[in-house]
Design a protein around this motif. Structure first.
Motif, PDB file in Angstrom:
ATOM      1  N   MET A 516      78.079  -4.051 -49.511  1.00 19.82           N
ATOM      2  CA  MET A 516      78.537  -2.844 -48.820  1.00 19.82           C
ATOM      3  C   MET A 516      79.617  -3.161 -47.785  1.00 19.82           C
ATOM      4  O   MET A 516      80.654  -2.457 -47.741  1.00 19.82           O
ATOM      5  N   PRO A 517      79.460  -4.177 -46.938  1.00 18.11           N
ATOM      6  CA  PRO A 517      80.568  -4.525 -46.027  1.00 18.11           C
ATOM      7  C   PRO A 517      81.855  -4.901 -46.746  1.00 18.11           C
ATOM      8  O   PRO A 517      82.954  -4.593 -46.259  1.00 18.11           O
ATOM      9  N   LEU A 518      81.742  -5.557 -47.912  1.00 16.24           N
ATOM     10  CA  LEU A 518      82.945  -5.881 -48.678  1.00 16.24           C
ATOM     11  C   LEU A 518      83.694  -4.610 -49.072  1.00 16.24           C
ATOM     12  O   LEU A 518      84.925  -4.558 -49.028  1.00 16.24           O
ATOM     13  N   SER A 519      82.951  -3.592 -49.443  1.00 14.36           N
ATOM     14  CA  SER A 519      83.571  -2.318 -49.809  1.00 14.36           C
ATOM     15  C   SER A 519      84.280  -1.690 -48.615  1.00 14.36           C
ATOM     16  O   SER A 519      85.422  -1.226 -48.719  1.00 14.36           O
ATOM     17  N   PHE A 520      83.610  -1.690 -47.452  1.00 14.75           N
ATOM     18  CA  PHE A 520      84.227  -1.128 -46.252  1.00 14.75           C
ATOM     19  C   PHE A 520      85.490  -1.901 -45.859  1.00 14.75           C
ATOM     20  O   PHE A 520      86.497  -1.307 -45.467  1.00 14.75           O
ATOM     21  N   ILE A 521      85.427  -3.213 -45.952  1.00 14.81           N
ATOM     22  CA  ILE A 521      86.594  -4.042 -45.603  1.00 14.81           C
ATOM     23  C   ILE A 521      87.766  -3.736 -46.530  1.00 14.81           C
ATOM     24  O   ILE A 521      88.924  -3.626 -46.084  1.00 14.81           O
ATOM     25  N   ALA A 522      87.473  -3.586 -47.831  1.00 13.09           N
ATOM     26  CA  ALA A 522      88.541  -3.274 -48.792  1.00 13.09           C
ATOM     27  C   ALA A 522      89.153  -1.904 -48.506  1.00 13.09           C
ATOM     28  O   ALA A 522      90.381  -1.730 -48.586  1.00 13.09           O
ATOM     29  N   ILE A 523      88.304  -0.927 -48.184  1.00 13.87           N
ATOM     30  CA  ILE A 523      88.815   0.404 -47.845  1.00 13.87           C
ATOM     31  C   ILE A 523      89.753   0.316 -46.646  1.00 13.87           C
ATOM     32  O   ILE A 523      90.858   0.885 -46.647  1.00 13.87           O
ATOM     33  N   TRP A 524      89.319  -0.394 -45.607  1.00 10.18           N
ATOM     34  CA  TRP A 524      90.147  -0.533 -44.393  1.00 10.18           C
ATOM     35  C   TRP A 524      91.455  -1.265 -44.688  1.00 10.18           C
ATOM     36  O   TRP A 524      92.536  -0.796 -44.323  1.00 10.18           O
ATOM     37  N   LEU A 525      91.358  -2.407 -45.354  1.00 13.98           N
ATOM     38  CA  LEU A 525      92.531  -3.243 -45.577  1.00 13.98           C
ATOM     39  C   LEU A 525      93.580  -2.531 -46.426  1.00 13.98           C
ATOM     40  O   LEU A 525      94.773  -2.507 -46.076  1.00 13.98           O
ATOM     41  N   PHE A 526      93.160  -1.951 -47.534  1.00 15.17           N
ATOM     42  CA  PHE A 526      94.120  -1.318 -48.443  1.00 15.17           C
ATOM     43  C   PHE A 526      94.611   0.031 -47.920  1.00 15.17           C
ATOM     44  O   PHE A 526      95.615   0.548 -48.404  1.00 15.17           O
ATOM     45  N   SER A 527      93.905   0.597 -46.946  1.00 12.67           N
ATOM     46  CA  SER A 527      94.377   1.840 -46.340  1.00 12.67           C
ATOM     47  C   SER A 527      95.408   1.575 -45.251  1.00 12.67           C
ATOM     48  O   SER A 527      96.463   2.221 -45.201  1.00 12.67           O
ATOM     49  N   VAL A 528      95.124   0.624 -44.362  1.00  8.96           N
ATOM     50  CA  VAL A 528      96.050   0.371 -43.240  1.00  8.96           C
ATOM     51  C   VAL A 528      97.352  -0.272 -43.717  1.00  8.96           C
ATOM     52  O   VAL A 528      98.382  -0.190 -43.023  1.00  8.96           O
ATOM     53  N   THR A 529      97.313  -0.896 -44.869  1.00  9.84           N
ATOM     54  CA  THR A 529      98.551  -1.507 -45.398  1.00  9.84           C
ATOM     55  C   THR A 529      99.267  -0.593 -46.389  1.00  9.84           C
ATOM     56  O   THR A 529     100.254  -1.001 -46.999  1.00  9.84           O
ATOM     57  N   ASP A 530      98.759   0.628 -46.551  1.00 11.78           N
ATOM     58  CA  ASP A 530      99.332   1.575 -47.504  1.00 11.78           C
ATOM     59  C   ASP A 530     100.424   2.407 -46.817  1.00 11.78           C
ATOM     60  O   ASP A 530     100.130   3.305 -46.020  1.00 11.78           O
ATOM     61  N   ASN A 531     101.663   2.109 -47.123  1.00 10.39           N
ATOM     62  CA  ASN A 531     102.789   2.848 -46.544  1.00 10.39           C
ATOM     63  C   ASN A 531     103.457   3.765 -47.562  1.00 10.39           C
ATOM     64  O   ASN A 531     104.596   4.220 -47.352  1.00 10.39           O
ATOM     65  N   SER A 532     102.774   4.055 -48.643  1.00  6.15           N
ATOM     66  CA  SER A 532     103.333   4.907 -49.695  1.00  6.15           C
ATOM     67  C   SER A 532     103.367   6.368 -49.252  1.00  6.15           C
ATOM     68  O   SER A 532     102.719   6.768 -48.278  1.00  6.15           O
ATOM     69  N   THR A 533     104.121   7.156 -49.995  1.00 10.02           N
ATOM     70  CA  THR A 533     104.187   8.595 -49.713  1.00 10.02           C
ATOM     71  C   THR A 533     102.810   9.233 -49.876  1.00 10.02           C
ATOM     72  O   THR A 533     102.406  10.093 -49.095  1.00 10.02           O
ATOM     73  N   ARG A 534     102.090   8.799 -50.898  1.00  8.01           N
ATOM     74  CA  ARG A 534     100.743   9.327 -51.132  1.00  8.01           C
ATOM     75  C   ARG A 534      99.825   8.996 -49.954  1.00  8.01           C
ATOM     76  O   ARG A 534      99.012   9.814 -49.522  1.00  8.01           O
ATOM     77  N   GLY A 535      99.937   7.782 -49.421  1.00  6.28           N
ATOM     78  CA  GLY A 535      99.131   7.386 -48.275  1.00  6.28           C
ATOM     79  C   GLY A 535      99.381   8.250 -47.059  1.00  6.28           C
ATOM     80  O   GLY A 535      98.455   8.639 -46.341  1.00  6.28           O
ATOM     81  N   LYS A 536     100.655   8.568 -46.799  1.00  8.92           N
ATOM     82  CA  LYS A 536     100.989   9.419 -45.662  1.00  8.92           C
ATOM     83  C   LYS A 536     100.432  10.826 -45.844  1.00  8.92           C
ATOM     84  O   LYS A 536      99.956  11.450 -44.895  1.00  8.92           O
ATOM     85  N   THR A 537     100.469  11.315 -47.078  1.00  7.51           N
ATOM     86  CA  THR A 537      99.904  12.638 -47.371  1.00  7.51           C
ATOM     87  C   THR A 537      98.391  12.636 -47.156  1.00  7.51           C
ATOM     88  O   THR A 537      97.827  13.594 -46.610  1.00  7.51           O
ATOM     89  N   ASP A 538      97.738  11.561 -47.578  1.00  5.51           N
ATOM     90  CA  ASP A 538      96.287  11.453 -47.408  1.00  5.51           C
ATOM     91  C   ASP A 538      95.898  11.508 -45.935  1.00  5.51           C
ATOM     92  O   ASP A 538      94.963  12.210 -45.546  1.00  5.51           O
ATOM     93  N   ARG A 539      96.639  10.781 -45.099  1.00  5.09           N
ATOM     94  CA  ARG A 539      96.315  10.751 -43.676  1.00  5.09           C
ATOM     95  C   ARG A 539      96.591  12.101 -43.017  1.00  5.09           C
ATOM     96  O   ARG A 539      95.835  12.553 -42.153  1.00  5.09           O
ATOM     97  N   ALA A 540      97.671  12.728 -43.434  1.00  3.55           N
ATOM     98  CA  ALA A 540      98.048  14.014 -42.831  1.00  3.55           C
ATOM     99  C   ALA A 540      97.031  15.103 -43.139  1.00  3.55           C
ATOM    100  O   ALA A 540      96.895  16.073 -42.384  1.00  3.55           O
ATOM    101  N   GLY A 541      96.290  14.956 -44.232  1.00  2.00           N
ATOM    102  CA  GLY A 541      95.336  15.991 -44.621  1.00  2.00           C
ATOM    103  C   GLY A 541      94.004  15.925 -43.906  1.00  2.00           C
ATOM    104  O   GLY A 541      93.157  16.812 -44.069  1.00  2.00           O
TER     105      GLY A 541
END
Length: 556
Positions: A516-541
């Motif tokens: 379970m911690p591995l899953s949380f770490i992956a969510i955090w890591l791949f989210s904070v390093t996501d600078n794509s247009t889709r990522g920005k839309t996800d955060r804005a919502g």
């Protein structure tokens, strides 16, 4: 005034069947591989009660079928189930024969340590109440995948969420179907294959025609039966000691070879990490079970959703408190009773049969037969809930939301849902036959670990962490899925017991504390390093989603 214990009538059929049921129905009652089963004499009391339960539940299905005509009716009972009804059904969905037989037998054998699995399970329900019940109900429509996908890229998010849901459902179905097949085979003398088909046909009838409404009332009936049975047993145990629990504990320590050590920790698990990972698996696994989360959408509003979780917490807490009384009652009434011992001095049928021997000692064949019927009702209720969740994942999450962009033909969707229900029934039969001789306890451990490592992280992060993106959710789900399956495969129960290696590569059987911690770490890591247009839309919502989570603006 002393209580005269009714004359006990031994019946090996019920004993053997329930022993197998305890080993296969959940993670807290692990057992060895299952081989050929010898059919035993009929238990007339149990069969009569089985028949009554089937008649009542089929009538419920017929009644519910008249009220099930839309997708909303099928998936959520039209959202008209009350908080008390839904809370009872949730409790019925979770309180299993494995809890009753497995936890009580662990208390009988190991005392204090037998409470570990129960503590983990009980701890999860308040978390459901305070963290998820209101927001999930306000954000979702039919399944928890609706919640995860609300601000993320819907197609990829739904596909990865369905992977976790269907995996949990299938593994649970295998364990439940094999348990039910063995039970009917032994008590009715039918071939195993026919027994599995009978169970599947009953569940298909409940779900295909009555949907969630029928499933809810089947679960309510089962919960009432189980709570009544265990309450009666606890009362009879406490009656012997003038309702003084301290006296019961004193008698238990006198009767058990461990003496006062029976009430001390460390007799079953002396490794605190082992205890912690079991608690994590049980606690967080509950919060990721799709058939439990789906029940939060069956009530009309968030207030009733909170009431559902509250009632479920109270009923399940009450159930586990009574298990403590039953467990120590077994030590007093069964441990040194030669009536229940075999030629070698062990308990007839093994320790998993301890609670059934207690029912026999307290109430003879009548109480023993009733508890057998309760075990059968438990499996039917759980399988029905799983089938509804599986049908919703495929027909709603994939067909309606992915293939038809959320605008399916309503009649085609409900028709597909019923077709999927039948197909799931056929899959359950096939898997039940395929795995009948395997270590089902291993498979029964997988749903809780997968639910804790895949479903729970992406659900809780989507609700409470605004920076999460689609890329992060997918990465976290995949890491949780692969790591949980891998670590279970190299754990002692699989690597040593099944595959025959001398030493396991990973020392713990239930690895959610690590996956379970591995899953949380992956969510955090791949989210904070996501600078794509889709990522920005996800955060804005997230801000808009947060308003909806609190106020519940949703078109049901």
């Amino acid at each position: 005034m002393s209580y005269s214990v009714l004359k006990a009538v031994s019946n090996k059929a019920a004993m053997a069947a329930l022993m197998l049921l305890a080993m296969m129905s959940g993670v807290m009652a692990a057992g060895p591989d299952l081989g050929d089963v010898e059919r035993q004499p009929l238990n007339i009391t149990a069969i009569a009660l089985f028949g009554l339960f089937v008649v009542v539940t089929l009538f419920i299905s017929y009644w519910a079928s008249k009220r099930t005509s839309s997708s909303s009716d099928f998936y959520t009972g039209g959202g008209k189930i009350t908080g008390l009804q839904n809370g009872t059904a949730i409790a019925g969905d979770f309180m299993s024969a494995a809890s009753f037989l497995g936890v009580s037998s662990l208390i009988y054998a190991f005392g204090f340590d037998g409470l570990i699995f129960g503590l983990g399970a009980v701890a999860g329900w308040p978390m459901l109440l305070f963290l998820l019940s209101e927001r999930v109900r306000n954000l979702g429509k039919y399944t928890f995948t609706d919640v995860v996908a609300i601000r993320l890229e819907k197609m990829r998010t739904r596909i990865i969420s369905v992977l976790g849901s269907v995996t949990v459902v299938i593994f649970y179905l295998i364990a439940q179907m094999v348990g039910a097949g063995k039970l009917i085979e032994l008590l009715f003398g039918l071939p195993y294959e026919i027994a599995v088909v009978i169970v599947s046909l009953l569940v298909i009838a409940y779900v295909a025609f009555g949907g969630m409404l029928a499933t809810t009332w089947v679960q309510i009936v089962k919960a009432v039966m189980l709570l009544f049975g265990i309450t009666l047993m606890a009362i009879l145990v406490l009656y012997q000691v003038d309702f003084n629990f301290a006296t019961l504990l004193a008698q238990a320590t006198q009767a058990h070879p461990a003496g006062n050590d029976l009430l001390k920790p460390g007799r079953l698990y002396d490794d605190p990490i082992q205890v912690a990972t079991i608690l994590a698996t049980m606690m967080f696994g509950i919060l990721g079970l799709p058939h439990i989360l789906m029940r939060l959408f069956t009530v009309p509003n968030a207030h009733e959703s909170r009431r559902s979780a509250l009632y479920a917490s109270l009923f399940i807490g009450y159930f586990y408190l009574l298990l403590v009384v039953v467990g120590f009652g077994i030590v007093v009434h069964v441990l040194n009773n030669q009536q229940f011992m075999d030629a070698s001095g062990g308990l007839i049928g093994g320790n998993n049969m301890a609670a059934i021997h207690l029912a026999n000692a307290l109430g003879g064949s009548l109480l023993m037969g009733f508890m057998s019927a309760v075990a059968f009702a438990t499996i039917l209720a759980v399988v029905a809930g799983l089938t509804v969740a599986g049908a919703a994942a495929i027909a709603h999450d994939l067909y309606a939301e992915v293939l038809h962009k959320g605008k399916p033909d309503p009649q085609k969707e409900i028709r597909l849902t019923r077709i999927v229900t039948v197909l799931l029934g056929l899959v359950a039969v096939a898997l039940g036959i395929l795995f009948q001789d395997q270590n089902i306890a291993i498979i029964a451990a997988l749903p809780m670990v997968v639910a804790a490592s895949v479903n729970f992280p992406i659900l809780i992060m989507s609700i409470y962490w605004g920076p999460m993106t689609t890329r992060g959710a997918i990465a976290g789900a995949l890491v949780g899925f692969v790591s949980s399956i891998t670590l279970i495969c190299v754990s002692p129960k699989v690597w040593v017991d099944v595959l025959g290696f001398e030493q396991a590569l990973f020392p713990y059987d239930y690895p959610a504390l690590f996956t379970m911690p591995l899953s949380f770490i992956a969510i955090w890591l791949f989210s904070v390093t996501d600078n794509s247009t889709r990522g920005k839309t996800d955060r804005a919502g997230y801000a808009e989603m947060l308003v909806q989570a609190e106020l519940g603006h949703i078109d049901r």
